[in-house]
Motif scaffolding. Structure first.
Motif, PDB file in Angstrom:
ATOM      1  N   PHE A 151       0.809  -1.220   0.000  1.00 50.11           N
ATOM      2  CA  PHE A 151       0.000   0.000   0.000  1.00 50.11           C
ATOM      3  C   PHE A 151       0.840   1.266   0.000  1.00 50.11           C
ATOM      4  CE2 PHE A 151      -1.820   3.318   2.779  1.00 50.11           C
ATOM      5  CZ  PHE A 151      -2.842   3.743   1.944  1.00 50.11           C
ATOM      6  N   THR A 152       1.807   1.343   0.889  1.00 54.14           N
ATOM      7  CA  THR A 152       2.530   2.603   1.083  1.00 54.14           C
ATOM      8  C   THR A 152       3.424   2.942  -0.106  1.00 54.14           C
ATOM      9  OG1 THR A 152       2.515   2.113   3.453  1.00 54.14           O
ATOM     10  CG2 THR A 152       3.970   3.880   2.721  1.00 54.14           C
ATOM     11  N   LEU A 153       4.220   1.997  -0.566  1.00 50.14           N
ATOM     12  CA  LEU A 153       5.120   2.268  -1.680  1.00 50.14           C
ATOM     13  C   LEU A 153       4.343   2.524  -2.964  1.00 50.14           C
ATOM     14  CD1 LEU A 153       7.966   2.523  -2.782  1.00 50.14           C
ATOM     15  CD2 LEU A 153       8.026   0.023  -3.045  1.00 50.14           C
ATOM     16  N   PHE A 172       2.446   6.232  -7.117  1.00 48.94           N
ATOM     17  CA  PHE A 172       1.312   6.765  -7.879  1.00 48.94           C
ATOM     18  C   PHE A 172       1.169   8.269  -7.659  1.00 48.94           C
ATOM     19  CE2 PHE A 172      -3.093   8.212  -7.770  1.00 48.94           C
ATOM     20  CZ  PHE A 172      -3.402   8.105  -9.122  1.00 48.94           C
ATOM     21  N   LEU A 173       1.168   8.696  -6.403  1.00 46.23           N
ATOM     22  CA  LEU A 173       0.979  10.111  -6.109  1.00 46.23           C
ATOM     23  C   LEU A 173       2.098  10.952  -6.705  1.00 46.23           C
ATOM     24  CD1 LEU A 173      -0.209   9.842  -2.395  1.00 46.23           C
ATOM     25  CD2 LEU A 173      -1.586  10.589  -4.365  1.00 46.23           C
ATOM     26  N   ALA A 174       3.333  10.507  -6.548  1.00 47.23           N
ATOM     27  CA  ALA A 174       4.455  11.269  -7.090  1.00 47.23           C
ATOM     28  C   ALA A 174       4.369  11.358  -8.602  1.00 47.23           C
ATOM     29  CB  ALA A 174       5.780  10.626  -6.662  1.00 47.23           C
ATOM     30  N   ALA A 175       4.144  10.238  -9.262  1.00 55.47           N
ATOM     31  CA  ALA A 175       4.089  10.231 -10.724  1.00 55.47           C
ATOM     32  C   ALA A 175       2.921  11.064 -11.237  1.00 55.47           C
ATOM     33  CB  ALA A 175       3.990   8.793 -11.238  1.00 55.47           C
ATOM     34  N   VAL A 208       3.247  14.482 -13.445  1.00 59.57           N
ATOM     35  CA  VAL A 208       2.636  14.581 -14.774  1.00 59.57           C
ATOM     36  C   VAL A 208       1.732  15.810 -14.837  1.00 59.57           C
ATOM     37  CG1 VAL A 208       0.912  13.520 -16.303  1.00 59.57           C
ATOM     38  CG2 VAL A 208       2.784  12.144 -15.397  1.00 59.57           C
ATOM     39  N   LEU A 209       0.917  15.987 -13.824  1.00 57.84           N
ATOM     40  CA  LEU A 209      -0.068  17.074 -13.856  1.00 57.84           C
ATOM     41  C   LEU A 209       0.551  18.461 -13.725  1.00 57.84           C
ATOM     42  CD1 LEU A 209      -2.912  15.367 -11.804  1.00 57.84           C
ATOM     43  CD2 LEU A 209      -2.838  15.790 -14.274  1.00 57.84           C
ATOM     44  N   ASN A 210       1.704  18.568 -13.057  1.00 58.09           N
ATOM     45  CA  ASN A 210       2.315  19.901 -12.945  1.00 58.09           C
ATOM     46  C   ASN A 210       3.560  20.029 -13.819  1.00 58.09           C
ATOM     47  OD1 ASN A 210       4.485  18.813 -11.537  1.00 58.09           O
ATOM     48  ND2 ASN A 210       3.867  19.607  -9.558  1.00 58.09           N
ATOM     49  N   ASP A 211       3.656  19.169 -14.835  1.00 55.99           N
ATOM     50  CA  ASP A 211       4.743  19.221 -15.823  1.00 55.99           C
ATOM     51  C   ASP A 211       6.123  19.129 -15.186  1.00 55.99           C
ATOM     52  OD1 ASP A 211       3.027  19.444 -18.060  1.00 55.99           O
ATOM     53  OD2 ASP A 211       2.771  21.590 -17.657  1.00 55.99           O
ATOM     54  N   GLY A 212       6.237  18.424 -14.090  1.00 59.12           N
ATOM     55  CA  GLY A 212       7.529  18.205 -13.457  1.00 59.12           C
ATOM     56  C   GLY A 212       8.076  19.377 -12.676  1.00 59.12           C
ATOM     57  N   ARG A 213       7.304  20.447 -12.584  1.00 60.62           N
ATOM     58  CA  ARG A 213       7.763  21.617 -11.814  1.00 60.62           C
ATOM     59  C   ARG A 213       7.781  21.276 -10.326  1.00 60.62           C
ATOM     60  NH1 ARG A 213       3.977  24.004 -15.341  1.00 60.62           N
ATOM     61  NH2 ARG A 213       2.525  24.071 -13.617  1.00 60.62           N
ATOM     62  N   ARG A 214       8.720  21.863  -9.613  1.00 61.22           N
ATOM     63  CA  ARG A 214       8.844  21.687  -8.157  1.00 61.22           C
ATOM     64  C   ARG A 214       8.892  20.207  -7.798  1.00 61.22           C
ATOM     65  NH1 ARG A 214       4.972  25.345  -4.905  1.00 61.22           N
ATOM     66  NH2 ARG A 214       6.517  24.873  -3.330  1.00 61.22           N
ATOM     67  N   ALA A 215       9.749  19.473  -8.493  1.00 62.29           N
ATOM     68  CA  ALA A 215       9.827  18.019  -8.322  1.00 62.29           C
ATOM     69  C   ALA A 215      10.149  17.632  -6.877  1.00 62.29           C
ATOM     70  CB  ALA A 215      10.856  17.420  -9.274  1.00 62.29           C
ATOM     71  N   GLY A 216      11.059  18.339  -6.244  1.00 61.49           N
ATOM     72  CA  GLY A 216      11.414  18.009  -4.860  1.00 61.49           C
ATOM     73  C   GLY A 216      10.225  18.141  -3.922  1.00 61.49           C
ATOM     74  N   PHE A 217       9.508  19.248  -4.057  1.00 57.86           N
ATOM     75  CA  PHE A 217       8.315  19.459  -3.229  1.00 57.86           C
ATOM     76  C   PHE A 217       7.271  18.383  -3.514  1.00 57.86           C
ATOM     77  CE2 PHE A 217       4.005  21.154  -2.830  1.00 57.86           C
ATOM     78  CZ  PHE A 217       3.981  21.455  -1.473  1.00 57.86           C
ATOM     79  N   THR A 218       7.073  18.078  -4.793  1.00 58.83           N
ATOM     80  CA  THR A 218       6.070  17.084  -5.191  1.00 58.83           C
ATOM     81  C   THR A 218       6.399  15.718  -4.613  1.00 58.83           C
ATOM     82  OG1 THR A 218       5.597  18.301  -7.215  1.00 58.83           O
ATOM     83  CG2 THR A 218       4.979  15.977  -7.186  1.00 58.83           C
ATOM     84  N   ILE A 219       7.652  15.307  -4.694  1.00 62.98           N
ATOM     85  CA  ILE A 219       8.049  13.998  -4.171  1.00 62.98           C
ATOM     86  C   ILE A 219       7.933  13.990  -2.645  1.00 62.98           C
ATOM     87  CG2 ILE A 219      10.034  12.451  -3.904  1.00 62.98           C
ATOM     88  CD1 ILE A 219      10.751  13.264  -6.847  1.00 62.98           C
ATOM     89  N   GLY A 220       8.313  15.086  -2.006  1.00 59.89           N
ATOM     90  CA  GLY A 220       8.153  15.176  -0.549  1.00 59.89           C
ATOM     91  C   GLY A 220       6.690  15.103  -0.135  1.00 59.89           C
ATOM     92  N   ALA A 264       4.240  13.681  -1.845  1.00 60.80           N
ATOM     93  CA  ALA A 264       3.790  12.301  -2.084  1.00 60.80           C
ATOM     94  C   ALA A 264       4.261  11.380  -0.961  1.00 60.80           C
ATOM     95  CB  ALA A 264       4.292  11.802  -3.440  1.00 60.80           C
ATOM     96  N   ALA A 265       5.497  11.571  -0.506  1.00 60.47           N
ATOM     97  CA  ALA A 265       6.019  10.749   0.598  1.00 60.47           C
ATOM     98  C   ALA A 265       5.235  11.005   1.881  1.00 60.47           C
ATOM     99  CB  ALA A 265       7.508  11.041   0.800  1.00 60.47           C
ATOM    100  N   ALA A 266       4.944  12.274   2.167  1.00 55.22           N
ATOM    101  CA  ALA A 266       4.185  12.610   3.377  1.00 55.22           C
ATOM    102  C   ALA A 266       2.777  12.027   3.322  1.00 55.22           C
ATOM    103  CB  ALA A 266       4.129  14.127   3.552  1.00 55.22           C
ATOM    104  N   LEU A 267       2.136  12.098   2.162  1.00 53.44           N
ATOM    105  CA  LEU A 267       0.782  11.551   2.023  1.00 53.44           C
ATOM    106  C   LEU A 267       0.783  10.033   2.152  1.00 53.44           C
ATOM    107  CD1 LEU A 267      -0.543  13.802  -0.873  1.00 53.44           C
ATOM    108  CD2 LEU A 267      -1.271  13.840   1.526  1.00 53.44           C
ATOM    109  N   ALA A 268       1.765   9.366   1.543  1.00 51.66           N
ATOM    110  CA  ALA A 268       1.841   7.904   1.641  1.00 51.66           C
ATOM    111  C   ALA A 268       2.124   7.475   3.078  1.00 51.66           C
ATOM    112  CB  ALA A 268       2.910   7.370   0.691  1.00 51.66           C
ATOM    113  N   LEU A 269       3.038   8.178   3.750  1.00 48.65           N
ATOM    114  CA  LEU A 269       3.329   7.858   5.149  1.00 48.65           C
ATOM    115  C   LEU A 269       2.106   8.137   6.024  1.00 48.65           C
ATOM    116  CD1 LEU A 269       5.316   6.930   7.302  1.00 48.65           C
ATOM    117  CD2 LEU A 269       6.101   9.301   7.479  1.00 48.65           C
ATOM    118  N   GLY A 270       1.426   9.246   5.752  1.00 44.98           N
ATOM    119  CA  GLY A 270       0.191   9.544   6.497  1.00 44.98           C
ATOM    120  C   GLY A 270      -0.855   8.464   6.289  1.00 44.98           C
ATOM    121  N   GLY A 271      -0.990   7.984   5.055  1.00 39.46           N
ATOM    122  CA  GLY A 271      -1.920   6.882   4.786  1.00 39.46           C
ATOM    123  C   GLY A 271      -1.534   5.633   5.549  1.00 39.46           C
ATOM    124  N   TYR A 272      -0.236   5.337   5.615  1.00 39.76           N
ATOM    125  CA  TYR A 272       0.238   4.179   6.373  1.00 39.76           C
ATOM    126  C   TYR A 272      -0.110   4.326   7.850  1.00 39.76           C
ATOM    127  CZ  TYR A 272       3.329   0.968   8.788  1.00 39.76           C
ATOM    128  OH  TYR A 272       3.815  -0.003   9.626  1.00 39.76           O
TER     129      TYR A 272
END
Length: 170
Positions: free
Chosen positions: A110-112, A117-120, A124-136, A138-146
């Protein structure tokens, strides 16, 4: 003299696209209900409470939109869902990512899978802008879901490497 100008009929608002997510949410909720039958009663109560609210809200939406369609104010056409065509590739990619999420969930857990999914999808939706923020994010949301679903509610989502690693901590 000529005939007076006839008013053009008012265009009916296309609402078909507005039905996709609510109907998919109901389908997912019904599927989720079927997966928690062996879960602890607390998880079942929480799931049925939230799921029932969702289903009631979708029914209200269906009644409202059905009245608009029957009253001639709306149509079931997809309208803005497929327009503008310039964003169709992004929509298709996000759809493929969602299908990939479902297919990979059992293997990656579930978490990974949620993180990927969230990061990708966000990239895609923001054309790769602010990639570091986006990945962070996504990680926070996945960890929160866990933490919410696996740790707090003891929901039995498919386990993967993250669940095995964090299972020793929580």
């Amino acid at each position: 003299m000529g005939e007076p100008d006839k008013p053009e009929p008012k265009a009916r608002r296309p609402v078909g696209g507005e039905l996709i997510i609510p109907l998919a949410a109901v389908a997912f909720t019904l599927y989720y209900f079927s997966t928690i039958l062996d879960s602890p009663w607390e998880a079942q109560v929480n799931a049925f409470f939230v799921g029932s609210i969702l289903i009631v809200l979708v029914l209200i939406l269906l009644i409202r939109l059905g009245g608009a369609v029957l009253g001639g104010q709306a149509s079931l056409r997809l309208g803005g869902l497929i327009e503008p065509l310039s964003v169709a590739p992004k929509r298709l990619i996000v759809l493929l990512l969602a299908i990939g999420y479902v297919l990979l969930l059992d293997w990656l857990g579930f978490t990974l899978t949620s993180f990927l999914f969230l990061a990708a999808a966000m990239l895609v939706l923001n054309d790769g802008r602010r990639a570091g923020f986006t990945i962070g994010l996504a990680a926070a949301l996945a960890l929160g879901g866990y933490l919410l679903f696996v740790v707090a509610f003891h929901t039995r989502f498919p386990a993967g490497p993250v669940e095995w690693l964090l299972g020793s901590v929580f």
